[in-house]
Design an enzyme around this catalytic site. Sequence first.
Site, PDB file in Angstrom:
ATOM      1  N   GLY A 178       0.810  -1.210   0.000  1.00  0.00           N
ATOM      2  CA  GLY A 178       0.000   0.000   0.000  1.00  0.00           C
ATOM      3  C   GLY A 178       0.836   1.250   0.000  1.00  0.00           C
ATOM      4  O   GLY A 178       2.056   1.210   0.168  1.00  0.00           O
ATOM      5  N   THR A 179       0.143   2.350  -0.179  1.00  0.00           N
ATOM      6  CA  THR A 179       0.766   3.666  -0.219  1.00  0.00           C
ATOM      7  C   THR A 179      -0.342   4.697  -0.264  1.00  0.00           C
ATOM      8  O   THR A 179      -1.512   4.351  -0.379  1.00  0.00           O
ATOM      9  CB  THR A 179       1.678   3.815  -1.457  1.00  0.00           C
ATOM     10  OG1 THR A 179       2.438   5.001  -1.322  1.00  0.00           O
ATOM     11  CG2 THR A 179       0.888   3.871  -2.737  1.00  0.00           C
ATOM     12  N   THR A 180       0.044   5.938  -0.228  1.00  0.00           N
ATOM     13  CA  THR A 180      -0.876   7.029  -0.531  1.00  0.00           C
ATOM     14  C   THR A 180      -0.126   8.071  -1.336  1.00  0.00           C
ATOM     15  O   THR A 180       0.956   8.511  -0.941  1.00  0.00           O
ATOM     16  CB  THR A 180      -1.439   7.678   0.742  1.00  0.00           C
ATOM     17  OG1 THR A 180      -2.103   6.674   1.514  1.00  0.00           O
ATOM     18  CG2 THR A 180      -2.429   8.783   0.403  1.00  0.00           C
TER      19      THR A 180
ATOM     20  N   ASP B  72       3.813   9.278   0.481  1.00  0.00           N
ATOM     21  CA  ASP B  72       4.619   8.759   1.588  1.00  0.00           C
ATOM     22  C   ASP B  72       5.850   8.076   1.009  1.00  0.00           C
ATOM     23  O   ASP B  72       5.909   7.811  -0.196  1.00  0.00           O
ATOM     24  CB  ASP B  72       3.790   7.798   2.452  1.00  0.00           C
ATOM     25  CG  ASP B  72       3.523   6.472   1.763  1.00  0.00           C
ATOM     26  OD1 ASP B  72       3.968   5.446   2.287  1.00  0.00           O
ATOM     27  OD2 ASP B  72       2.857   6.450   0.708  1.00  0.00           O
TER      28      ASP B  72
ATOM     29  N   LYS C 116       8.386   7.874  -4.514  1.00  0.00           N
ATOM     30  CA  LYS C 116       7.196   7.426  -5.236  1.00  0.00           C
ATOM     31  C   LYS C 116       6.717   8.458  -6.248  1.00  0.00           C
ATOM     32  O   LYS C 116       5.690   8.263  -6.881  1.00  0.00           O
ATOM     33  CB  LYS C 116       6.084   7.091  -4.248  1.00  0.00           C
ATOM     34  CG  LYS C 116       6.447   5.917  -3.355  1.00  0.00           C
ATOM     35  CD  LYS C 116       5.337   5.582  -2.404  1.00  0.00           C
ATOM     36  CE  LYS C 116       5.771   4.464  -1.468  1.00  0.00           C
ATOM     37  NZ  LYS C 116       4.748   4.177  -0.467  1.00  0.00           N
TER      38      LYS C 116
END
Length: 197
Positions: free
Chosen positions: A6-8, A23, A39
């Site tokens: 996951g990530t945002t 992030d 990212k």
Amino acid sequence: MNRKTGTTTVGIRVKDGVILAADTQASLDHMVETLNIRKIIPITDRIAITTAGSVGDVQMIARILEAEARYYQFTWGRPMTTRAMANLLSNILNENKWFPYLVQIIIGGYVDEPTIANLDPLGGLIFDDYTATGSGTPFAIAILEEGYRKNLGIEKAKELAIKAVKAAGARDVYTGSKKIQVVTITKDGMKEEFVTL
């Protein structure tokens, strides 16, 4: 193999430019691989993409877009617009829908005008004023919807983007909460910074 990652990542468009924020944590299942991954990937000096999904797939996409942008500049003597690059990427993703790139991408830039677009793995393309990708999207979008105004200045937009990723990091276990990568793109160019929380 069914492993969760996951990530945002978020993107905001205002009259003076574009803010991309993400992030910097890379996770695999219950393990944090690193706290220092970028990212947000520059494609040109005025366009960048954010990554949510397979690292190898997004690296391949970045190489394709960089080559296409150079070829366009060489052929036409002017830079490819963000809107044109988003449409190109949409076509690339759709061509591969039977063996898709496992990514969700925000593309943002300022060539003729500030532009933000969200692309899904099958090439679905949405141009918008703000967007988010990754596992923390519900938390980030809530902050963006509450705080976004068309007349935001670039600094206020940056603060909003940081707040959105920070909120996702507080609630989504797959989103990092220690450091945020922020890229600001204006008519004057691109600036990258890291914000430690």
